[in-house]
Design an enzyme around this catalytic site. Structure first.
Site, PDB file in Angstrom:
ATOM      1  N   CYS A   1       4.837  -6.989   7.899  1.00 39.12           N
ATOM      2  CA  CYS A   1       5.819  -6.490   8.864  1.00 39.12           C
ATOM      3  C   CYS A   1       6.077  -7.559   9.917  1.00 39.12           C
ATOM      4  CB  CYS A   1       5.302  -5.214   9.528  1.00 39.12           C
ATOM      5  SG  CYS A   1       6.474  -4.555  10.738  1.00 39.12           S
TER       6      CYS A   1
ATOM      7  N   CYS B   1      -2.054  -3.087  14.721  1.00 38.06           N
ATOM      8  CA  CYS B   1      -1.710  -2.719  13.346  1.00 38.06           C
ATOM      9  C   CYS B   1      -2.100  -3.823  12.361  1.00 38.06           C
ATOM     10  CB  CYS B   1      -0.206  -2.452  13.271  1.00 38.06           C
ATOM     11  SG  CYS B   1       0.405  -2.239  11.593  1.00 38.06           S
TER      12      CYS B   1
ATOM     13  N   CYS C   1      -2.542   2.070   8.123  1.00 42.58           N
ATOM     14  CA  CYS C   1      -1.502   1.137   7.766  1.00 42.58           C
ATOM     15  C   CYS C   1      -1.986  -0.309   7.563  1.00 42.58           C
ATOM     16  CB  CYS C   1      -0.497   1.217   8.917  1.00 42.58           C
ATOM     17  SG  CYS C   1       0.861   0.124   8.850  1.00 42.58           S
TER      18      CYS C   1
ATOM     19  N   SER D   1       9.912   6.582   9.814  1.00 43.15           N
ATOM     20  CA  SER D   1       9.270   6.217  11.077  1.00 43.15           C
ATOM     21  C   SER D   1       9.726   4.826  11.511  1.00 43.15           C
ATOM     22  CB  SER D   1       7.749   6.220  10.873  1.00 43.15           C
ATOM     23  OG  SER D   1       7.105   5.802  12.052  1.00 43.15           O
TER      24      SER D   1
ATOM     25  N   GLU E   1       0.827  -1.208   0.000  1.00 40.16           N
ATOM     26  CA  GLU E   1       0.000   0.000   0.000  1.00 40.16           C
ATOM     27  C   GLU E   1       0.855   1.250   0.000  1.00 40.16           C
ATOM     28  OE1 GLU E   1      -2.613  -0.002   3.323  1.00 40.16           O
ATOM     29  OE2 GLU E   1      -3.348  -2.016   2.875  1.00 40.16           O
TER      30      GLU E   1
ATOM     31  N   ASN F   1      -7.358   3.536  14.787  1.00 41.03           N
ATOM     32  CA  ASN F   1      -8.258   3.246  13.695  1.00 41.03           C
ATOM     33  C   ASN F   1      -8.636   1.768  13.827  1.00 41.03           C
ATOM     34  OD1 ASN F   1      -9.556   3.330  11.221  1.00 41.03           O
ATOM     35  ND2 ASN F   1      -7.929   4.547  10.286  1.00 41.03           N
TER      36      ASN F   1
ATOM     37  N   LEU G   1       6.013   5.356  19.562  1.00 37.77           N
ATOM     38  CA  LEU G   1       6.212   5.069  20.991  1.00 37.77           C
ATOM     39  C   LEU G   1       5.001   4.304  21.571  1.00 37.77           C
ATOM     40  CD1 LEU G   1       8.089   5.598  23.469  1.00 37.77           C
ATOM     41  CD2 LEU G   1       6.718   7.628  23.922  1.00 37.77           C
ATOM     42  N   HIS G   2       3.847   4.905  21.485  1.00 37.12           N
ATOM     43  CA  HIS G   2       2.563   4.313  21.911  1.00 37.12           C
ATOM     44  C   HIS G   2       2.419   4.056  23.409  1.00 37.12           C
ATOM     45  CE1 HIS G   2       2.399   4.074  17.691  1.00 37.12           C
ATOM     46  NE2 HIS G   2       3.017   2.926  17.571  1.00 37.12           N
TER      47      HIS G   2
ATOM     48  N   CYS H   1       2.819  -5.549  15.749  1.00 40.14           N
ATOM     49  CA  CYS H   1       2.135  -4.750  16.764  1.00 40.14           C
ATOM     50  C   CYS H   1       0.653  -5.156  16.809  1.00 40.14           C
ATOM     51  CB  CYS H   1       2.241  -3.269  16.435  1.00 40.14           C
ATOM     52  SG  CYS H   1       3.937  -2.708  16.433  1.00 40.14           S
TER      53      CYS H   1
ATOM     54  N   GLY I   1       5.368  -1.993   6.921  1.00 36.57           N
ATOM     55  CA  GLY I   1       6.718  -2.475   7.229  1.00 36.57           C
ATOM     56  C   GLY I   1       7.504  -1.576   8.156  1.00 36.57           C
ATOM     57  N   GLU I   2       8.615  -2.123   8.626  1.00 40.44           N
ATOM     58  CA  GLU I   2       9.489  -1.393   9.534  1.00 40.44           C
ATOM     59  C   GLU I   2      10.768  -1.034   8.751  1.00 40.44           C
ATOM     60  OE1 GLU I   2       9.755   0.112  12.506  1.00 40.44           O
ATOM     61  OE2 GLU I   2      11.854   0.354  11.951  1.00 40.44           O
TER      62      GLU I   2
ATOM     63  N   CYS J   1       2.975   8.622   1.392  1.00 38.97           N
ATOM     64  CA  CYS J   1       3.317   7.673   2.448  1.00 38.97           C
ATOM     65  C   CYS J   1       3.654   6.337   1.790  1.00 38.97           C
ATOM     66  CB  CYS J   1       2.108   7.545   3.385  1.00 38.97           C
ATOM     67  SG  CYS J   1       2.325   6.272   4.633  1.00 38.97           S
TER      68      CYS J   1
END
Ligand code: SAH
Ligand code: SF4
Length: 346
Positions: free
Chosen positions: A110, A117, A331, A189, A90, A288, A213-214, A114, A157-158, A103
């Site tokens: 990923c 996500c 995401c 990010s 995406e 979301n 961070l979250h 998380c 992805g990271e 973006c």
């Protein structure tokens, strides 16, 4: 066939000079691909016919396949793009009154996983090549006719678990012979891959860094982000201090707000402690909702209460407006949505 978008500028020069061509041909080719946006070697009219033919037989130059394009009421455009091996990723175009942000993704899926996500929940397939990363930008620009003013590495992805290809793509997108995006207009990010935050501090350019961070509480963070056990908050903080010492840039902290989980006064105080000694800006992102996730979105009142708490603690914070929520723009969501619908239909 090799993808020409995988070549850095110095690599292209090397290939050309080995063929007996002048090195400035690299500048012409970069300009055609990245400035003018052509996907046809035939269009590169200032190259000799012979060189164009050689390039055609040696290299691939084609946009990613647009599988799906969804336009939100607020103008956000979400793309599902097909790769050569039929996997998909995406990318999103986010319009603002006076700028356009792209973006982009760095991996298919990923590996971090998380719990809030959609990308993370769907698992990991593979890293993207540098060519596939820059091709998202070229494809979006060709499809939309809108050039990016900013590029954020916040798609699937990271980026720091695909570090080499991410750095190569940054160097291509900012090369003066090509698109020449200013390094200060690109944000990478990360969820906090400590050794790569440290390495990134020494990459040339004023790139911006965002940390997802979250939660500024170690135990809580581990419940959201499995890799948080390995890269602990204290180590992340030291790496950010080192980064800031090198780059002198404000770091963005991304904070997904989860109802009843990370938006109490205690959470705000922990966040203040984490931010101490750093120059940060906190981006509050209302969760979301995704199917299968145990989390819920806070109410507007809860969102503004937490925002207010941070402001009162002297933390620079803003609630990110929810762009494209009507088109599954968070995401990994569009991919998941489409895959589910396709399987249902099949
Ligand atoms: N892997 C990197 C970059 C991609 S994620 C990282 O995590 O930083 C980009 C952002 O989208 C992250 O801050 C992530 O937390 C956020 N995000 C993921 N799922 C979300 C959801 N369901 N609702 C709101 N934000 C989400
Ligand atoms: Fe990966 Fe980022 Fe999603 Fe976490 S939030 S699973 S690190 S893409």
């Amino acid at each position: 066939m090799r993808d020409i978008l995988n070549l850095s500028y110095p690599e292209l020069i090397k290939i050309l000079t080995e063929k007996g061509e002048e090195s400035y041909r690299a500048s012409q080719i970069f300009s055609w691909i990245y400035k003018k946006g052509t996907f046809e070697f035939n269009d590169m009219t200032d190259l000799s016919k012979k060189l164009r033919e050689e390039l055609k037989t040696q290299f691939k130059l084609q946009p990613l396949r647009v599988i799906e394009r969804r336009v939100s009421k607020d103008g956000t455009i979400k793309y599902l793009l097909g790769l050569q091996d039929s996997l998909c990723i995406e990318s999103v175009i986010i319009p603002h009154p006076n700028r356009t942000t792209y973006c982009i993704s760095t991996q298919v899926g990923c590996p971090v996983g998380c719990l809030f996500c959609a990308t993370g929940m769907a698992g990991f397939k593979r890293n993207l090549s540098c060519g596939e990363i820059v091709n998202q930008v070229l494809t979006l620009r060709m499809d939309s006719g809108k050039s990016p003013n900013r590029i954020v590495y916040m798609g699937m992805g990271e980026p720091f678990l695909n570090y080499e290809e991410t750095i190569r793509s940054l160097q291509i997108l900012t090369h003066p012979a090509g698109m020449s995006t200013s390094t200060r207009n690109i944000t990478v990010s990360t969820v906090g891959i400590v050794p790569k935050i440290r390495a990134f501090a020494h990459i040339h350019g004023a790139y911006r860094l965002a940390l997802s961070l979250h939660s500024a509480r170690q135990r809580k963070r581990e419940k959201l982000i499995p890799i948080a056990k390995k890269y602990r908050l204290s180590d992340i903080k030291r790496a950010l201090i080192a980064f800031q010492k090198e780059k002198k840039k404000r770091i963005t902290i991304e904070y997904v707000m989860l109802k009843g989980f990370n938006i109490s006064r205690e959470d705000a105080l922990s966040l203040r402690n984490f931010a101490k000694g750093l120059k940060v800006f906190v981006n509050l992102i209302p969760f979301n909702p995704i199917p299968g996730s145990p989390f819920r979105k806070p109410s507007p009142g809860e969102i503004s209460r937490f925002h207010q708490m941070l402001l009162e603690l002297g933390i620079n914070a803003e609630v990110r407006r929810e762009k494209g929520s009507d088109i599954e723009a968070a995401c990994g969501q569009l991919r998941r949505y489409l895959l589910e619908n396709l399987t249902q239909k099949a």
